[in-house]
Enzyme design. Sequence first.
Site, mmCIF file in Angstrom:
data_model
loop_
_atom_site.group_PDB
_atom_site.id
_atom_site.type_symbol
_atom_site.label_atom_id
_atom_site.label_comp_id
_atom_site.label_asym_id
_atom_site.label_seq_id
_atom_site.Cartn_x
_atom_site.Cartn_y
_atom_site.Cartn_z
ATOM 1 N N ASN A 60 1.307 -12.517 33.813
ATOM 2 C CA ASN A 60 1.220 -13.112 35.145
ATOM 3 C C ASN A 60 -0.201 -13.581 35.417
ATOM 4 O O ASN A 60 -1.150 -12.828 35.189
ATOM 5 C CB ASN A 60 1.596 -12.090 36.232
ATOM 6 C CG ASN A 60 1.775 -12.745 37.590
ATOM 7 O OD1 ASN A 60 2.665 -13.569 37.756
ATOM 8 N ND2 ASN A 60 0.917 -12.423 38.535
ATOM 9 N N GLU A 61 -0.319 -14.816 35.846
ATOM 10 C CA GLU A 61 -1.620 -15.347 36.266
ATOM 11 C C GLU A 61 -2.776 -14.817 35.436
ATOM 12 O O GLU A 61 -3.672 -14.125 35.947
ATOM 13 C CB GLU A 61 -1.873 -15.054 37.743
ATOM 14 C CG GLU A 61 -0.993 -15.856 38.663
ATOM 15 C CD GLU A 61 -1.417 -15.780 40.117
ATOM 16 O OE1 GLU A 61 -2.182 -14.872 40.482
ATOM 17 O OE2 GLU A 61 -0.981 -16.644 40.898
ATOM 18 N N HIS A 94 1.812 -9.623 53.162
ATOM 19 C CA HIS A 94 1.998 -10.977 52.617
ATOM 20 C C HIS A 94 3.362 -11.474 53.075
ATOM 21 O O HIS A 94 4.352 -10.744 53.024
ATOM 22 C CB HIS A 94 1.941 -10.905 51.089
ATOM 23 C CG HIS A 94 1.772 -12.233 50.420
ATOM 24 N ND1 HIS A 94 2.765 -13.193 50.411
ATOM 25 C CD2 HIS A 94 0.739 -12.754 49.726
ATOM 26 C CE1 HIS A 94 2.332 -14.251 49.737
ATOM 27 N NE2 HIS A 94 1.109 -14.008 49.318
ATOM 28 N N GLU A 106 4.993 -20.109 42.454
ATOM 29 C CA GLU A 106 4.655 -19.222 43.571
ATOM 30 C C GLU A 106 3.959 -20.038 44.649
ATOM 31 O O GLU A 106 3.091 -20.873 44.342
ATOM 32 C CB GLU A 106 3.670 -18.135 43.140
ATOM 33 C CG GLU A 106 4.240 -16.993 42.352
ATOM 34 C CD GLU A 106 3.161 -15.932 42.093
ATOM 35 O OE1 GLU A 106 2.234 -15.793 42.915
ATOM 36 O OE2 GLU A 106 3.242 -15.281 41.050
HETATM 37 C C1 GAL Z 1 -0.383 -14.280 43.036
HETATM 38 C C2 GAL Z 1 0.315 -13.260 42.160
HETATM 39 C C3 GAL Z 1 1.487 -12.612 42.863
HETATM 40 C C4 GAL Z 1 1.114 -12.220 44.268
HETATM 41 C C5 GAL Z 1 0.607 -13.449 44.990
HETATM 42 C C6 GAL Z 1 0.253 -13.200 46.424
HETATM 43 O O1 GAL Z 1 -1.700 -14.439 42.673
HETATM 44 O O2 GAL Z 1 0.786 -13.857 40.979
HETATM 45 O O3 GAL Z 1 1.900 -11.496 42.124
HETATM 46 O O4 GAL Z 1 0.139 -11.241 44.220
HETATM 47 O O5 GAL Z 1 -0.532 -13.919 44.350
HETATM 48 O O6 GAL Z 1 -0.290 -14.337 47.033
#
Ligand code: GAL
Length: 663
Positions: free
Chosen positions: A149-150, A356, A305
Site C-alpha cells: 500500500n502506498e 476520516h 482512494e
Molecule cells: C492513504 C492510505 C489509506 C488511508 C488514507 C487516508 O494514504 O493508503 O490507507 O490511510 O490515506 O486518507
Amino acid sequence: MGLTRIPGLLFGGDYNPEQWPEEVWREDVRLMAEAGVNLVTVAVFSWSRLEPAPGVYEFGWLDRVLDLLHANGVAVDLATATATPPPWLVREHPEIQPVDAAGTRLEFGSRQGYCPSSPVFRAATVRLARAMAERYREHPALAMWHVSNEYADHTAECFCAESARDFRRWLQARHRSLDGLNAAWGTSCWGQHYTDWTQVEPPRKAPGPVNPAQLLDWRRFSSDALLACFEAERAVLKEVTPDVPVTTNFMSVLRDLDYWKWAECEDVVTDDAYPDPADPRAAVKAALSYDLMRSLKRQPWLLLESAPSAVSWRPVNVPKDPGVMRLHSLQALAHGSDGVMFFQWRQAKYGPEKFHSAMLPHGGTATRRWRETLALGADVRRLAEVAGATTRAEVALLLDWESWWGLEAPESMPSDRLRLHELLLSWYAPLHARGVAVDLAPPGRDLSGYRLVIAPNLYLCTAEHAAALAAFEGRLVVGPFSGVVDAADQVHDGGAPGPLRDLLGVRVEEWRPLPDGVTQELVTTDGTRLLARTWTEWLDAEETEGTDVLARYRGGPLHGRPAVTRRGAATYLSCLPEDPAPLLDDLLTAAGVTGVAGAGLPADVEACRRGRYLFLLNHGAGPATVTLPEPGTDLLTGRALPAGPVTLGPRDAVVLKPRPTTP
Ligand code: GAL
C-alpha cells in the site's frame, strides 16, 4: 476490455471487514448494492489477522468476506496484505523495523514499519503473497491484485545497516569500481575519498550538507529498493495468476518514487488523491496529478482512494461542502480514471482514522454523506460508456524524477525556492485554465505527436535528453536552471545549459536568484511588461547566430540583458514570470493549439475532453455560463443541449456526449 473484467466504470472503496463483527458485513453488502458499488479493496492491513503466527494462516474470515461480496455482485481488488508486518515478525526480527536518518529505529504501533532492503521482510511478504495467490487464484471475486500500500508513504527510505549493505551492492552495479564511485561522487571535495567499499554509507544525518551526488544516488536507490519489494511480490502473483492485473496505489505527484520506472512494472496505474478542500489550488493540483497518472502508461487509470469528505491526517481537516465530492470524482473521470474509489467504505470506530470520512459515515444512512454516496453511484452508472475513452493531448510537460531529486538537494543550491511541483504548476495552471489537454512525459521519450513541449526545469540533463529534445519537431520551451548538471550531478563543462546550448543558442553566465518579495521587470519586444520572481539569470544570447531575444530585463543590474530567447522553434526562459500567460498565449498560437472550449472559459470552470466526451466542471460557489462548442446530450441529466451558452450551477457539471453529425 477495461482495467478489470468489470464492465463500465468502477465504484467503491477500501473495505476493512476485520474491524467489524460479521453481522455488520451483511449490512455492508446490502448497502453496497444500494449504492452501486462494484469493486472494493480488501485486506490492505490484514497481515496480522491472516498470518497470526509464522506460516499459520487464518483465511477463513477472508473466504467468507470474498464469498459474501461475490454473492452480492461486488468484485475485489485484493491486497497482498503486506503493508504492515505483524507484531510476531517484528519482535522476532527487530532488525526489519526502519531506521531514520538520525539513526533512530522506529517502533511498532503504526504501519509500514519495515526496512525495504530487509531480506527477512521481503521473504515474508513473498511467502504471504504466494499463500494469498494460491488461496484465491480461482475465486470469482478476484478482479485485481493490490500489492502492499502506498509505497513510500511513511517509509520512503531506511538508514539501517542492512540498507547500507544493499546500497553498496546497488552502487557497485552502477559504478563498477570504487574509482568509478569516487569520480562520480566527486569525493575529492571535502576529503571524502573512499578506499574501501565498507566505508560507504547512506547519507545519514551529518554535521553539514551531505554530498549531493551521494544523495542523488541514495534517492535513486531508495526508489529502486521499494520497487524491488513490489517486483518480488508481483513475480509470485504473475506466476500463480498470470491473467489477474497487478497494481500498487500511487500517491499523486510524489517526489520519492520514479513513477515512470514504477509504472512500467504495473498492469494498471492506480492513484490515491486527497486534494485539500481548504486549498484554493486543490482543483488544479488534482488535475495535474490525474494527467500524470494518465500519462504514466498512456492509458486509463483508476482513482483507487479519495476522501468522501475530510481526511484525518492534516493539522486541520476541512470537510467537503455539498457537491464537492461529486465534482472531484467527476474531475478524475474527466482526466482518464475508469472509476471512483474512496478510503473508505465504512467509517472506522477506532484507530487513527476514526475521524476520516467514509462513504458510509458514523451516522449511518440518514445523513447527507450517505445521500451523496448514493447519488454519486448513480452518476457513475450514467457515465458507464466513458470507461476506456482516451485523451489526446497536443501539449506535454516534461517531468524527470532524477532532475527533481537533484534540484531539491538541501543546502547546496543557489536558491532552495525552486521546487519542481511548483514549477510544473506554474505552466500547468494557465494551460488548465484555457482548457488545453496536457500530458506529462519523461525527457528521453519520443515526443512526436505533440505540438508544444514545455520543460519547466531540466536541472539534470544528459546528452540523451538533449538529443530527444533536438529531434522534436514542434515548439519547445525550456525553463530556467536547466542543462546544469549531468547524471552524476556534476556541472556541464562550460556551464549551463550544457548539452542544450546549441538547441537553445544561449549561455548562462550567472544565476541571480531573487530574495522573497523582490521582483525583476522584463519587457517583451512588443512592449508587454512582465514581473519575474524567485529567479533570474545573466544570459548571453547575442553571441550565438540565429538566437532572437524575445524579452529583456528592465532595471537593476540585468537591465537590457536578454531574459527570454528563441532559436528556431526552441524558446528559453531565464526567469520565472509571475504570470507566464502572455508568453504562453504566443506559444499556443504559434503551435496551433487551442483549448477545448475556446477562449473565455469562466475562471472557475474546468473544461476537459476525454475521447468524444466533454466534461465541464464548475468549481465555483456561484453559477457560471459556458459556451458549448457543439450540441449533444448531458449524460448526467439526459438533457439534450444545443450548441451555445449553458449555465452550470455551483459545483455542478455537464458531461456532454456530442450528437453524431449527420452526413
Ligand atoms: C492513504 C492510505 C489509506 C488511508 C488514507 C487516508 O494514504 O493508503 O490507507 O490511510 O490515506 O486518507
